[in-house]
Design a protein around this motif. Structure first.
Motif, mmCIF file in Angstrom:
data_model
loop_
_atom_site.group_PDB
_atom_site.id
_atom_site.type_symbol
_atom_site.label_atom_id
_atom_site.label_comp_id
_atom_site.label_asym_id
_atom_site.label_seq_id
_atom_site.Cartn_x
_atom_site.Cartn_y
_atom_site.Cartn_z
ATOM 1 N N LEU A 20 1.067 -1.041 -0.354
ATOM 2 C CA LEU A 20 0.233 -0.005 0.124
ATOM 3 C C LEU A 20 0.414 1.217 -0.254
ATOM 4 O O LEU A 20 0.830 2.092 -0.459
ATOM 5 C CB LEU A 20 -0.837 0.148 1.459
ATOM 6 C CG LEU A 20 -1.801 -1.037 0.948
ATOM 7 C CD1 LEU A 20 -2.370 -1.230 2.958
ATOM 8 C CD2 LEU A 20 -2.553 -1.378 0.190
ATOM 9 N N GLY A 21 1.735 1.022 0.605
ATOM 10 C CA GLY A 21 2.867 2.181 0.973
ATOM 11 C C GLY A 21 3.785 2.711 -0.832
ATOM 12 O O GLY A 21 3.443 3.395 -1.412
ATOM 13 N N GLU A 77 0.270 3.161 6.562
ATOM 14 C CA GLU A 77 -0.294 1.828 5.709
ATOM 15 C C GLU A 77 -1.112 0.609 6.089
ATOM 16 O O GLU A 77 -1.378 -0.380 5.684
ATOM 17 C CB GLU A 77 0.557 2.248 4.070
ATOM 18 C CG GLU A 77 1.799 1.228 4.450
ATOM 19 C CD GLU A 77 1.851 -0.249 4.064
ATOM 20 O OE1 GLU A 77 1.579 -0.364 2.635
ATOM 21 O OE2 GLU A 77 2.756 -1.036 4.983
ATOM 22 N N ILE A 78 -0.757 1.073 7.584
ATOM 23 C CA ILE A 78 -0.943 -0.067 8.615
ATOM 24 C C ILE A 78 -1.658 0.251 9.539
ATOM 25 O O ILE A 78 -1.245 1.411 10.256
ATOM 26 C CB ILE A 78 0.006 -1.302 8.455
ATOM 27 C CG1 ILE A 78 -0.968 -2.640 9.148
ATOM 28 C CG2 ILE A 78 1.126 -1.082 8.934
ATOM 29 C CD1 ILE A 78 0.570 -3.609 9.205
ATOM 30 N N PRO A 271 -5.303 3.404 2.477
ATOM 31 C CA PRO A 271 -6.021 2.876 1.373
ATOM 32 C C PRO A 271 -6.159 1.449 0.951
ATOM 33 O O PRO A 271 -6.370 0.725 2.350
ATOM 34 C CB PRO A 271 -4.607 2.735 0.762
ATOM 35 C CG PRO A 271 -3.814 3.826 0.961
ATOM 36 C CD PRO A 271 -4.093 4.161 2.673
ATOM 37 N N HIS A 272 -6.817 1.100 0.572
ATOM 38 C CA HIS A 272 -7.350 -0.538 0.488
ATOM 39 C C HIS A 272 -7.453 -1.225 -0.248
ATOM 40 O O HIS A 272 -7.573 -1.370 -1.113
ATOM 41 C CB HIS A 272 -9.077 -0.496 1.944
ATOM 42 C CG HIS A 272 -9.334 -1.657 2.015
ATOM 43 N ND1 HIS A 272 -10.913 -2.417 1.715
ATOM 44 C CD2 HIS A 272 -9.419 -2.354 3.665
ATOM 45 C CE1 HIS A 272 -10.866 -3.906 2.698
ATOM 46 N NE2 HIS A 272 -10.382 -3.743 3.241
ATOM 47 N N ASN A 273 -7.543 -3.123 -0.265
ATOM 48 C CA ASN A 273 -7.570 -3.845 -1.371
ATOM 49 C C ASN A 273 -8.457 -3.222 -2.119
ATOM 50 O O ASN A 273 -8.972 -3.884 -3.236
ATOM 51 C CB ASN A 273 -7.355 -5.263 -0.601
ATOM 52 C CG ASN A 273 -6.965 -6.282 -1.404
ATOM 53 O OD1 ASN A 273 -7.849 -7.099 -1.548
ATOM 54 N ND2 ASN A 273 -6.502 -6.080 -2.149
#
Length: 381
Positions: A20-21, A77-78, A271-273
């Motif tokens: 994500l990063g 990002e987590i 941000p997400h899958n």
């Protein structure tokens, strides 16, 4: 006067250096935004893309404070990070988005559920228990869903309890017990909000989960739902981010029931899958939107340019070692197929190694192509 948010004089700190990063940095580079990463994996996907990369724990107070001290804004990002360290940085004048209080709520699924109740947000009925012993004493009728209150990620820490035999392998930890929702579809909405209070929401998508990996296998955009359900889903997502007063990007995962009721499953303040398709399918990707929101820039258009199908590329269950991508060239020869590999050199069972987005005129055609690509493109060692 607002400080210029690109160039050498502005530093964005990212807690986490995973895929994500990596995709965030790929968008940030277009704006000459300098992103500095901290991650516990010395070979994290962001290592070679970040302006600087620090190997260190996201949970250690001093490590996080020292990393963030010279940054203009810190983001994540987590969500599994040291919230107290972020509060300290905020006290020192560093902007932290999403805010530490938001992360504290999201880190604890029990607090999440209580937040929904407090703000009249629809969610499945639930009970909180302190551990295995209290759970056993309640004699709850099967089946039901059991979730760790803290530490769950990517399907880990979620279990459907079907019989007493399922108690044997349980960890002794605080749990959320949820009623099993008889849903017809799993939906997701990505919503973003900047510091000025401007909010935008993306069209709802439908997620199809792998029963083996307990991860999203396919994503379909737009979701095949009525206009009424679409509007309701968007309203719920906007209400969640506004109730949190959150700055950043938020994924709101939803259940749709047979009578068109929508219930919130979980939220993710990053941000997400379920937003990966936005890179090709929307005017503004979720990663660019994340950037815009945390630097308080105008938010971008969320309109779909094209329907899309997204497939997660997971390591094959029986392989572990240096990753080999079977039929990659065959797949990229197809029109409207974009492959994103995350830079992870080694594969292991069900590890997220990349994703594929397929886009074109009609969703039905894309679904056919998507299922074919999922059969062909395999990650082995």
């Amino acid at each position: 006067m607002k400080k210029q948010w690109n160039g050498n004089s502005y530093k964005v700190g990212m807690l986490g250096g995973g895929q994500l990063g990596r995709m965030f940095i790929q968008e940030a580079l277009n704006y000459d935004v300098h992103v500095h990463c901290l991650d516990p994996d010395a070979d994290a996907p962001c290592r070679h893309l970040a302006t600087s990369f620090q190997h260190g724990s996201l949970l250690d107070f001093e490590t996080v404070v020292n990393f963030g001290n010279d940054k203009d804004v810190i983001t994540v990002e987590i969500e599994h990070v040291n919230v107290e360290a972020l509060r300290e940085l905020e006290n020192r004048g560093v902007k932290v988005f999403p805010q530490p209080n938001v992360l504290a709520i999201v880190q604890d699924k029990g607090l999440q559920k209580q937040f929904y109740l407090q703000h009249d947000l629809p969610t499945a009925e639930f009970t909180l228990v302190d551990g295995k012993e209290e759970l056993l004493s309640k004699n709850i009728p099967f089946p039901y869903v059991l979730k760790w209150r803290k530490g769950g990620y990517d399907g880990k820490g979620v279990q459907i309890m079907k019989s007493a035999a399922d108690f044997e392998q349980l960890k002794d930890t605080p749990y959320v017990i949820e009623q099993l929702v008889p849903f017809t579809k799993e939906l997701s909405v990505i919503v973003s909000r900047n510091e000025a209070g401007e909010s935008v929401v993306y069209p709802t998508v439908e997620c199809e989960f792998s029963p083996v990996a307990n991860l999203v296998e396919f994503l379909f955009s737009p979701a095949e739902i009525s206009e009424e359900v679409e509007n309701k889903a968007r309203e719920i997502a906007l209400k969640v981010i506004d109730s949190l007063q959150m700055v950043g990007i938020l994924a709101v995962e939803l259940f749709l029931t047979a009578d068109n009721e929508i219930l919130i499953n979980e939220i993710a303040p990053r941000p997400h899958n379920s937003g990966h398709h936005t890179i090709e399918c929307c005017y503004t990707s979720q990663f660019e939107q994340h950037l815009r929101s945390i630097v308080n820039a105008p938010l971008g258009s969320t309109k779909l340019i094209t329907p899309g199908v997204m497939i997660n590329l997971l390591g094959e269950p029986e392989y572990e070692g240096i990753a080999k991508y079977e039929n990659l060239e065959k797949v990229i020869a197809l029109e409207g197929v974009s492959v994103h590999l995350y830079g992870k050199q080694t594969t292991k069972p069900f590890r997220k190694m990349g994703h594929v987005t397929i886009y074109g005129p009609t969703l039905d055609e894309l679904k056919t192509t998507g299922r074919m690509v999922a059969k062909e493109l395999k990650i082995k060692a």
